[in-house]
Design a protein around this motif. Structure first.
Motif, PDB file in Angstrom:
ATOM      1  N   ILE A  58      35.278  -5.302  48.348  1.00 24.49           N
ATOM      2  CA  ILE A  58      34.763  -5.857  46.846  1.00 24.49           C
ATOM      3  C   ILE A  58      35.803  -6.000  46.003  1.00 24.49           C
ATOM      4  N   SER A  59      37.093  -5.631  46.441  1.00 27.58           N
ATOM      5  CA  SER A  59      38.290  -5.835  45.515  1.00 27.58           C
ATOM      6  C   SER A  59      39.343  -6.062  46.187  1.00 27.58           C
ATOM      7  N   GLY A  60      40.486  -6.492  45.676  1.00 25.32           N
ATOM      8  CA  GLY A  60      41.843  -6.880  46.318  1.00 25.32           C
ATOM      9  C   GLY A  60      42.131  -8.198  46.868  1.00 25.32           C
ATOM     10  N   ASP A  61      42.808  -8.369  47.800  1.00 24.51           N
ATOM     11  CA  ASP A  61      43.332  -9.760  47.973  1.00 24.51           C
ATOM     12  C   ASP A  61      42.939 -10.154  49.511  1.00 24.51           C
ATOM     13  N   VAL A  77      23.825 -19.112  43.701  1.00 23.70           N
ATOM     14  CA  VAL A  77      25.297 -18.936  43.548  1.00 23.70           C
ATOM     15  C   VAL A  77      25.537 -18.765  45.165  1.00 23.70           C
ATOM     16  N   LEU A  78      25.098 -17.765  45.861  1.00 24.11           N
ATOM     17  CA  LEU A  78      25.857 -17.647  47.023  1.00 24.11           C
ATOM     18  C   LEU A  78      25.853 -18.930  47.971  1.00 24.11           C
ATOM     19  N   SER A  79      24.772 -19.753  48.023  1.00 22.40           N
ATOM     20  CA  SER A  79      24.724 -20.868  49.133  1.00 22.40           C
ATOM     21  C   SER A  79      25.894 -21.812  48.591  1.00 22.40           C
ATOM     22  N   GLU A  80      25.998 -21.879  47.094  1.00 22.78           N
ATOM     23  CA  GLU A  80      26.876 -22.960  46.699  1.00 22.78           C
ATOM     24  C   GLU A  80      28.255 -22.469  47.004  1.00 22.78           C
ATOM     25  N   TRP A  81      28.467 -21.277  46.672  1.00 21.20           N
ATOM     26  CA  TRP A  81      29.807 -20.644  47.188  1.00 21.20           C
ATOM     27  C   TRP A  81      30.092 -20.706  48.702  1.00 21.20           C
ATOM     28  N   ARG A  82      29.004 -20.343  49.493  1.00 18.30           N
ATOM     29  CA  ARG A  82      29.322 -20.733  50.821  1.00 18.30           C
ATOM     30  C   ARG A  82      29.899 -21.942  51.292  1.00 18.30           C
ATOM     31  N   LYS A  83      28.935 -23.138  50.686  1.00 15.21           N
ATOM     32  CA  LYS A  83      29.468 -24.441  51.282  1.00 15.21           C
ATOM     33  C   LYS A  83      31.063 -24.773  50.799  1.00 15.21           C
ATOM     34  N   ARG A  84      31.528 -24.008  49.830  1.00 12.07           N
ATOM     35  CA  ARG A  84      32.840 -24.481  49.449  1.00 12.07           C
ATOM     36  C   ARG A  84      34.078 -23.251  49.939  1.00 12.07           C
ATOM     37  N   SER A  85      33.526 -22.434  50.663  1.00  9.33           N
ATOM     38  CA  SER A  85      34.412 -21.286  51.041  1.00  9.33           C
ATOM     39  C   SER A  85      35.601 -21.847  51.792  1.00  9.33           C
ATOM     40  N   ALA A  86      36.886 -21.343  51.585  1.00  8.51           N
ATOM     41  CA  ALA A  86      37.979 -21.705  52.225  1.00  8.51           C
ATOM     42  C   ALA A  86      38.077 -20.791  53.444  1.00  8.51           C
ATOM     43  N   GLN A  87      37.331 -19.704  53.495  1.00 13.66           N
ATOM     44  CA  GLN A  87      37.612 -18.603  54.669  1.00 13.66           C
ATOM     45  C   GLN A  87      36.489 -18.332  55.325  1.00 13.66           C
ATOM     46  N   LEU A  88      35.503 -18.727  55.134  1.00 13.88           N
ATOM     47  CA  LEU A  88      34.267 -18.452  56.186  1.00 13.88           C
ATOM     48  C   LEU A  88      34.613 -18.524  57.469  1.00 13.88           C
ATOM     49  N   GLY A  89      34.773 -17.592  58.272  1.00  5.89           N
ATOM     50  CA  GLY A  89      35.078 -17.915  59.891  1.00  5.89           C
ATOM     51  C   GLY A  89      36.509 -17.647  60.172  1.00  5.89           C
ATOM     52  N   GLY A  90      37.253 -17.721  59.079  1.00  3.03           N
ATOM     53  CA  GLY A  90      38.758 -17.708  59.182  1.00  3.03           C
ATOM     54  C   GLY A  90      39.307 -16.343  59.437  1.00  3.03           C
ATOM     55  N   GLN A  91      40.348 -16.250  60.079  1.00  2.19           N
ATOM     56  CA  GLN A  91      41.332 -14.737  60.015  1.00  2.19           C
ATOM     57  C   GLN A  91      42.057 -14.608  58.679  1.00  2.19           C
ATOM     58  N   VAL A  92      42.014 -13.427  58.442  1.00  2.00           N
ATOM     59  CA  VAL A  92      42.327 -13.101  57.100  1.00  2.00           C
ATOM     60  C   VAL A  92      43.216 -11.750  57.128  1.00  2.00           C
ATOM     61  N   LYS A  93      44.057 -11.604  56.174  1.00  2.00           N
ATOM     62  CA  LYS A  93      44.773 -10.431  55.899  1.00  2.00           C
ATOM     63  C   LYS A  93      44.141  -9.619  54.615  1.00  2.00           C
ATOM     64  N   VAL A  94      43.573  -8.459  54.746  1.00  2.00           N
ATOM     65  CA  VAL A  94      43.027  -7.942  53.416  1.00  2.00           C
ATOM     66  C   VAL A  94      43.631  -6.815  53.007  1.00  2.00           C
ATOM     67  N   THR A  95      44.188  -6.760  51.688  1.00  2.00           N
ATOM     68  CA  THR A  95      44.863  -5.757  51.176  1.00  2.00           C
ATOM     69  C   THR A  95      44.004  -5.003  50.150  1.00  2.00           C
ATOM     70  N   GLN A  96      43.408  -3.905  50.489  1.00  2.00           N
ATOM     71  CA  GLN A  96      42.275  -3.272  49.521  1.00  2.00           C
ATOM     72  C   GLN A  96      42.788  -1.706  48.961  1.00  2.00           C
ATOM     73  N   ALA A  97      43.179  -1.342  47.784  1.00  2.00           N
ATOM     74  CA  ALA A  97      43.402  -0.075  47.407  1.00  2.00           C
ATOM     75  C   ALA A  97      44.638   0.453  48.576  1.00  2.00           C
ATOM     76  N   GLY A  98      45.380  -0.487  48.379  1.00  2.00           N
ATOM     77  CA  GLY A  98      46.733  -0.185  49.154  1.00  2.00           C
ATOM     78  C   GLY A  98      46.648  -0.211  50.818  1.00  2.00           C
ATOM     79  N   ARG A  99      45.482  -0.238  51.190  1.00  2.00           N
ATOM     80  CA  ARG A  99      45.175  -0.375  52.703  1.00  2.00           C
ATOM     81  C   ARG A  99      45.220  -2.026  53.367  1.00  2.00           C
ATOM     82  N   VAL A 100      45.990  -2.235  54.150  1.00  2.00           N
ATOM     83  CA  VAL A 100      45.732  -3.455  54.864  1.00  2.00           C
ATOM     84  C   VAL A 100      45.239  -3.437  56.214  1.00  2.00           C
ATOM     85  N   PHE A 101      44.066  -4.611  56.389  1.00  2.00           N
ATOM     86  CA  PHE A 101      43.608  -4.688  57.740  1.00  2.00           C
ATOM     87  C   PHE A 101      43.510  -6.275  57.995  1.00  2.00           C
TER      88      PHE A 101
END
Ligand code: BTN
Length: 264
Positions: A251-254, A201-225
């Motif tokens: 493990i959760s959040g956006d 699953v992981l290797s199939e998922w990685r092949k199609r990831s929109a985000q691997l290597g990219g810059q992201v904003k993480v919102t997890q349990a009210g904290r943003v980084f």
């Protein structure tokens, strides 16, 4: 959609062999959970043409245009620990992506389980467990897919963020055909999980990831980084290197992709 159309030519062993198609439900996840509580077997599928209380992740609503997409929930009974549940959701994302690929589009997966077509969301997945008294007795895998909607079918914010297979491919799709292929892919990737072959699953998922290597904003349990996506770990958590060079396990959040740090 009706059960006999869908089951005609269905190649699965269990998924969709028991199938309920409702014109209207509050939520297919709720109906599937009720069936599971009453003893429904693994692979039982519930669909609805319209949901009055369709749910998304993080308490959001799932808006559905009647007759144009697919809303389904599947009863699963995996022998997994609660912390292994993300494996099912990621496997489902891979299955949806593979199904879209059969319709000549190139989907990407946004962690954990949104399927994007040309950068906009065309599918969401919501995995829930229950019933309350025995949290892991059943897992309900709920999937909403946007297939035949035109631009005018999306309102408000969704106009800018949601899309459909039709909007990207220019072709209308027979929903029963799509659902049959989806059920077959779901059965296969779910089997990888229960057979302890999550690495597939992981290797199939990685092949199609929109985000691997990219810059992201993480919102997890009210904290943003902010940070850069490094990888998925062996449990399906997202590994993000933060501004201080530390790798954080999400493990959760956006997790939103950002093009430039100036927007921060
Ligand atoms: C998300 O993107 O936040 C998840 C959306 C999941 C929507 C599906 S539609 C079928 C099933 N029933 C629900 O109430 N929700 C899921």
């Amino acid at each position: 959609m009706n059960p006999s159309d869908i089951q005609k030519g269905l190649k699965t062993r269990t998924f969709g062999r028991v199938l309920y198609c409702f014109p209207k439900l509050a939520s297919t996840n709720d109906a599937a959970m009720e069936l599971a509580s009453a003893g429904a077997s693994e692979g039982t599928v519930v669909t609805a043409e319209i949901q009055t209380q369709g749910r998304g992740r993080q308490g959001r609503r799932w808006v559905q245009t009647e007759g144009k997409g697919i809303a389904l929930s599947i009863v699963l009974r995996p022998k997994l620990q609660a912390d292994e549940l993300p494996e099912i959701t990621l496997a489902a994302a891979v299955a949806v992506a593979r199904t879209f690929e059969g319709f000549r589009v190139r989907p990407k997966i946004k962690w954990p389980n949104d399927i994007l077509l040309k950068g906009k969301k065309a599918c969401g997945i919501l995995t829930e467990t229950g019933p309350k008294k025995d949290k892991m007795a059943a897992v309900i895998l709920g999937i909403g897919v946007d297939l035949n909607q035109g631009r005018s079918d999306f309102s408000g914010d969704l106009k800018g963020t949601a899309t459909s297979l039709f909007r990207v491919s220019g072709r209308k799709t027979d929903r029963s055909v799509f659902l049959r292929k989806l059920l077959l892919n779901l059965e296969e990737t779910y089997h990888w999980v229960v057979a302890r072959r999550f690495s597939k699953v992981l290797s199939e998922w990685r092949k199609r990831s929109a985000q691997l290597g990219g810059q992201v904003k993480v919102t997890q349990a009210g904290r943003v980084f902010y940070g850069q996506v490094q990888d998925l770990d062996e449990k399906g958590a997202l590994l993000v290197r933060n501004d201080h060079g530390m790798v954080e396990r999400v493990i959760s959040g956006d997790v939103e992709s950002i093009n430039s740090r100036n927007g921060k």
